[in-house]
Design a protein around this motif. Structure first.
Motif, PDB file in Angstrom:
ATOM      1  N   ARG A 192     110.586  20.983  56.885  1.00 33.14           N
ATOM      2  CA  ARG A 192     110.262  21.956  55.842  1.00 33.14           C
ATOM      3  C   ARG A 192     109.248  23.005  56.263  1.00 33.14           C
ATOM      4  N   TYR A 193     108.306  22.629  57.142  1.00 32.10           N
ATOM      5  CA  TYR A 193     107.276  23.583  57.577  1.00 32.10           C
ATOM      6  C   TYR A 193     107.790  24.473  58.703  1.00 32.10           C
ATOM      7  N   CYS A 194     108.946  24.095  59.289  1.00 34.57           N
ATOM      8  CA  CYS A 194     109.485  24.813  60.452  1.00 34.57           C
ATOM      9  C   CYS A 194     110.585  25.781  60.049  1.00 34.57           C
ATOM     10  N   MET A 195     111.518  25.297  59.248  1.00 31.97           N
ATOM     11  CA  MET A 195     112.712  26.085  58.931  1.00 31.97           C
ATOM     12  C   MET A 195     112.962  26.143  57.425  1.00 31.97           C
ATOM     13  N   THR A 244      99.782  23.283  60.811  1.00 31.76           N
ATOM     14  CA  THR A 244     100.984  24.066  60.494  1.00 31.76           C
ATOM     15  C   THR A 244     100.679  25.558  60.701  1.00 31.76           C
ATOM     16  N   MET A 245     101.598  26.230  61.380  1.00 33.02           N
ATOM     17  CA  MET A 245     101.362  27.631  61.772  1.00 33.02           C
ATOM     18  C   MET A 245     102.288  28.572  60.991  1.00 33.02           C
ATOM     19  N   PRO A 246     101.805  29.781  60.720  1.00 36.77           N
ATOM     20  CA  PRO A 246     102.558  30.720  59.877  1.00 36.77           C
ATOM     21  C   PRO A 246     103.649  31.466  60.655  1.00 36.77           C
ATOM     22  N   MET A 274     102.632  15.310  65.804  1.00 37.61           N
ATOM     23  CA  MET A 274     102.656  15.133  64.349  1.00 37.61           C
ATOM     24  C   MET A 274     101.990  16.334  63.691  1.00 37.61           C
ATOM     25  N   VAL A 275     102.725  17.039  62.863  1.00 38.35           N
ATOM     26  CA  VAL A 275     102.150  18.166  62.121  1.00 38.35           C
ATOM     27  C   VAL A 275     101.485  17.595  60.871  1.00 38.35           C
ATOM     28  N   ALA A 276     100.212  17.917  60.680  1.00 36.40           N
ATOM     29  CA  ALA A 276      99.472  17.385  59.528  1.00 36.40           C
ATOM     30  C   ALA A 276      99.853  18.179  58.279  1.00 36.40           C
ATOM     31  N   HIS A 293     110.935  32.050  63.464  1.00 31.28           N
ATOM     32  CA  HIS A 293     110.551  30.657  63.297  1.00 31.28           C
ATOM     33  C   HIS A 293     110.236  30.052  64.659  1.00 31.28           C
ATOM     34  N   MET A 294     109.594  28.886  64.629  1.00 28.57           N
ATOM     35  CA  MET A 294     109.178  28.200  65.858  1.00 28.57           C
ATOM     36  C   MET A 294     110.377  27.855  66.749  1.00 28.57           C
ATOM     37  N   ASN A 295     111.544  27.616  66.154  1.00 24.81           N
ATOM     38  CA  ASN A 295     112.703  27.198  66.966  1.00 24.81           C
ATOM     39  C   ASN A 295     113.153  28.298  67.933  1.00 24.81           C
ATOM     40  N   SER A 348     112.494  23.082  75.472  1.00 27.88           N
ATOM     41  CA  SER A 348     112.267  22.883  74.054  1.00 27.88           C
ATOM     42  C   SER A 348     113.372  23.589  73.277  1.00 27.88           C
ATOM     43  N   GLY A 349     113.121  23.861  72.017  1.00 28.48           N
ATOM     44  CA  GLY A 349     114.154  24.542  71.233  1.00 28.48           C
ATOM     45  C   GLY A 349     113.568  24.952  69.886  1.00 28.48           C
ATOM     46  N   GLY A 350     114.359  25.046  68.891  1.00 28.63           N
ATOM     47  CA  GLY A 350     115.466  24.225  68.465  1.00 28.63           C
ATOM     48  C   GLY A 350     115.341  22.801  69.030  1.00 28.63           C
ATOM     49  N   GLU A 351     116.414  22.109  68.949  1.00 29.89           N
ATOM     50  CA  GLU A 351     116.401  20.767  69.525  1.00 29.89           C
ATOM     51  C   GLU A 351     117.138  20.815  70.864  1.00 29.89           C
ATOM     52  N   PRO A 352     116.410  20.664  71.977  1.00 30.08           N
ATOM     53  CA  PRO A 352     117.056  20.854  73.286  1.00 30.08           C
ATOM     54  C   PRO A 352     118.226  19.897  73.517  1.00 30.08           C
ATOM     55  N   VAL A 386     107.642  13.699  71.644  1.00 29.30           N
ATOM     56  CA  VAL A 386     108.581  13.417  70.557  1.00 29.30           C
ATOM     57  C   VAL A 386     107.900  13.739  69.230  1.00 29.30           C
ATOM     58  N   SER A 387     108.549  14.550  68.420  1.00 32.48           N
ATOM     59  CA  SER A 387     107.977  14.906  67.123  1.00 32.48           C
ATOM     60  C   SER A 387     108.255  13.794  66.130  1.00 32.48           C
ATOM     61  N   LEU A 388     107.211  13.341  65.480  1.00 32.69           N
ATOM     62  CA  LEU A 388     107.358  12.249  64.509  1.00 32.69           C
ATOM     63  C   LEU A 388     106.280  12.462  63.444  1.00 32.69           C
ATOM     64  N   LEU A 402     109.857  17.800  78.385  1.00 35.66           N
ATOM     65  CA  LEU A 402     110.787  18.116  77.296  1.00 35.66           C
ATOM     66  C   LEU A 402     110.113  17.806  75.967  1.00 35.66           C
ATOM     67  N   THR A 403     110.331  18.657  74.983  1.00 33.38           N
ATOM     68  CA  THR A 403     109.907  18.358  73.614  1.00 33.38           C
ATOM     69  C   THR A 403     111.155  18.146  72.784  1.00 33.38           C
ATOM     70  N   THR A 404     111.195  17.047  72.046  1.00 32.61           N
ATOM     71  CA  THR A 404     112.413  16.687  71.320  1.00 32.61           C
ATOM     72  C   THR A 404     112.068  16.069  69.975  1.00 32.61           C
ATOM     73  N   ASN A 405     113.020  16.141  69.040  1.00 37.29           N
ATOM     74  CA  ASN A 405     112.816  15.415  67.787  1.00 37.29           C
ATOM     75  C   ASN A 405     113.253  13.960  67.923  1.00 37.29           C
ATOM     76  N   GLY A 406     113.835  13.602  69.052  1.00 35.41           N
ATOM     77  CA  GLY A 406     114.128  12.206  69.341  1.00 35.41           C
ATOM     78  C   GLY A 406     115.449  11.679  68.818  1.00 35.41           C
TER      79      GLY A 406
HETATM   80  N1  SAM Z   1     113.140  20.027  68.192  1.00 34.48           N
HETATM   81  C1  SAM Z   1     112.040  19.692  69.038  1.00 34.48           C
HETATM   82  C2  SAM Z   1     110.985  18.918  68.297  1.00 34.48           C
HETATM   83  O1  SAM Z   1     111.188  18.635  67.107  1.00 34.48           O
HETATM   84  O2  SAM Z   1     109.985  18.571  68.890  1.00 34.48           O
HETATM   85  C3  SAM Z   1     111.420  20.858  69.767  1.00 34.48           C
HETATM   86  C4  SAM Z   1     111.187  22.119  69.010  1.00 34.48           C
HETATM   87  S1  SAM Z   1     110.007  22.022  67.698  1.00 34.48           S
HETATM   88  C5  SAM Z   1     110.008  23.712  67.153  1.00 34.48           C
HETATM   89  C6  SAM Z   1     108.497  21.851  68.600  1.00 34.48           C
HETATM   90  C7  SAM Z   1     107.289  21.433  67.806  1.00 34.48           C
HETATM   91  O3  SAM Z   1     106.915  22.482  66.960  1.00 34.48           O
HETATM   92  C8  SAM Z   1     107.485  20.209  66.929  1.00 34.48           C
HETATM   93  O4  SAM Z   1     106.462  19.274  67.188  1.00 34.48           O
HETATM   94  C9  SAM Z   1     107.357  20.751  65.530  1.00 34.48           C
HETATM   95  O5  SAM Z   1     106.804  19.811  64.657  1.00 34.48           O
HETATM   96  C10 SAM Z   1     106.447  21.929  65.737  1.00 34.48           C
HETATM   97  N2  SAM Z   1     106.524  22.985  64.727  1.00 34.48           N
HETATM   98  C11 SAM Z   1     107.609  23.612  64.258  1.00 34.48           C
HETATM   99  N3  SAM Z   1     107.282  24.560  63.366  1.00 34.48           N
HETATM  100  C12 SAM Z   1     105.942  24.529  63.258  1.00 34.48           C
HETATM  101  C13 SAM Z   1     104.989  25.279  62.515  1.00 34.48           C
HETATM  102  N4  SAM Z   1     105.354  26.251  61.704  1.00 34.48           N
HETATM  103  N5  SAM Z   1     103.682  24.981  62.682  1.00 34.48           N
HETATM  104  C14 SAM Z   1     103.300  24.002  63.536  1.00 34.48           C
HETATM  105  N6  SAM Z   1     104.142  23.270  64.266  1.00 34.48           N
HETATM  106  C15 SAM Z   1     105.455  23.524  64.142  1.00 34.48           C
END
Ligand code: SAM
Length: 331
Positions: free
Chosen positions: A31-34, A194-196, A164-166, A325-327, A70-74, A124-126, A100-104
């Motif tokens: 929700r904070y990303c997309m 969380t970033m804008p 972990m995003v707080a 967006h971050m992706n 990274s990505g998106g989800e790589p 790994v994002s969790l 690699l950064t992944t959602n796992g």
């Molecule tokens: N899909 C992968 C993942 O989930 O790790 C890699 C891409 S994801 C954009 C990379 C990291 O950015 C994740 O840890 C995610 O929680 C974080 N992220 C995405 N949007 C963000 C935001 N607006 N502010 C802070 N962190 C964010």
């Protein structure tokens, strides 16, 4: 042949870290990303994996020592483990590390191939270990899949850092238990503000938690010892009682842009010099039109344009600092 100049920006910062977004697509919708309804790039707009490899190899030839996929989800991009194998072949020949950064969600399938490619650690994002909270934050994710992926990564010998995003009202109460769980598992933990970046369906100000607040609480409970490890990113680190590392990525409450060592390549071939700015240089166009000489010139122009710092701020009702967006730029 002349050796191209190393990558130094006009603020004197050496750039030795490249992040590559191999796809803007993702199988989750945090929700904070997309936003729930996202429009992704059409397939014809994205670089093929060979083109990504050529550009990344060129960066390595110019002094980049760490590459993160990274990505998106790589791991949703078909063939990404082949790209990892190709870039992994550069380790010891200019490259120190491929990560690699992944959602796992797909790690269980790919962990062994990633390790075979030369990757030694994954992020790994969790954001929650609670199934209902995880599903809510990601809009439909299954935390069991991610935990299986983490187990597979560990079995493949990969070191693991949890990101972990707080998020106020969502997972703030899980941060202390997450630190303990990570410690017991031998995983590092990075907490992120969380970033804008990009419009989402909620107001990020409602979820923003300053990590200063979290740190005060954690350090009241645990002996956290400052660790001067730096990655050139916005993180500061502490050693935990379990011997693991706690990282605080706090671009809003503590700015560390003066040590920034990174640039970010999108899947379209655009190089962003700062997560918090819109300036970019089209490396794919340069490569297609003028080969590696034009690529070098475009990289040099990017270094001159790298901003001194971002200017993130989060305020109720305010538009995001940047529209993408971050992706797009790969976290
Ligand atoms: N899909 C992968 C993942 O989930 O790790 C890699 C891409 S994801 C954009 C990379 C990291 O950015 C994740 O840890 C995610 O929680 C974080 N992220 C995405 N949007 C963000 C935001 N607006 N502010 C802070 N962190 C964010």
């Amino acid at each position: 042949m002349a050796v191209p100049a190393p990558l130094i920006d006009r603020h004197g910062r050496a750039i030795d870290y490249l992040r590559v977004s191999v796809t803007d697509r993702c199988d989750l919708r945090c929700r904070y990303c997309m936003a729930e309804e996202m429009r992704f790039l059409p397939r014809e707009a994205i670089m093929d994996l060979d083109e990504i490899a050529v550009i990344a190899e060129h960066f390595i030839a110019r002094g980049v020592r760490r590459v993160r996929l990274s990505g998106g989800e790589p791991l949703v991009r078909r063939g990404v483990t082949g790209l990892a194998r190709r870039l992994g072949g550069q380790i010891g020949a200019g490259l120190d590390e491929l990560t690699l950064t992944t959602n796992g969600t797909r790690l269980a399938t790919h962990a062994r191939d990633l390790a075979d490619a030369g990757i030694r650690r994954v992020n790994v994002s969790l954001d929650s270990r609670d199934p209902a909270t995880f599903r809510h934050i990601t809009r439909h994710g299954d935390v069991g899949q991610v935990l299986d992926g983490i187990a597979a990564a560990r079995a493949a010998g990969l070191a693991i850092k949890i990101n972990m995003v707080a998020l106020a009202g969502l997972n703030e109460h899980e941060i202390a238990p997450m630190l303990a769980w990570c410690g017991e598992q031998g995983f590092d933990l990075s907490l992120i503000e969380t970033m804008p970046l990009g419009q989402v369906d909620e107001d990020r100000a409602d979820r923003f938690v300053p990590l200063t607040r979290i740190f005060d609480r954690l350090s009241a409970r645990h002996a956290l010892v400052r660790d001067l490890h730096r990655t050139g990113g916005p993180a500061r680190y502490w050693r935990t009682p379990w011997g693991t590392r706690l990282g605080l990525i706090s671009p809003l409450t503590a700015n560390f842009c003066d040590g920034c060592n990174r640039v970010r390549l999108t899947t379209e071939g655009k190089l962003y010099m700062c997560l918090g700015h819109d300036d970019q240089v089209d490396l794919r166009a340069a490569l297609r039109e003028g080969g590696t000489a034009a690529l070098d010139a475009a990289i040099d122009a990017a270094l001159v344009a790298k901003p001194a710092r971002h200017a993130f701020a989060i305020a109720p009702g305010a538009a995001p600092a940047v529209a993408r967006h971050m992706n797009v730029t790969g976290g």
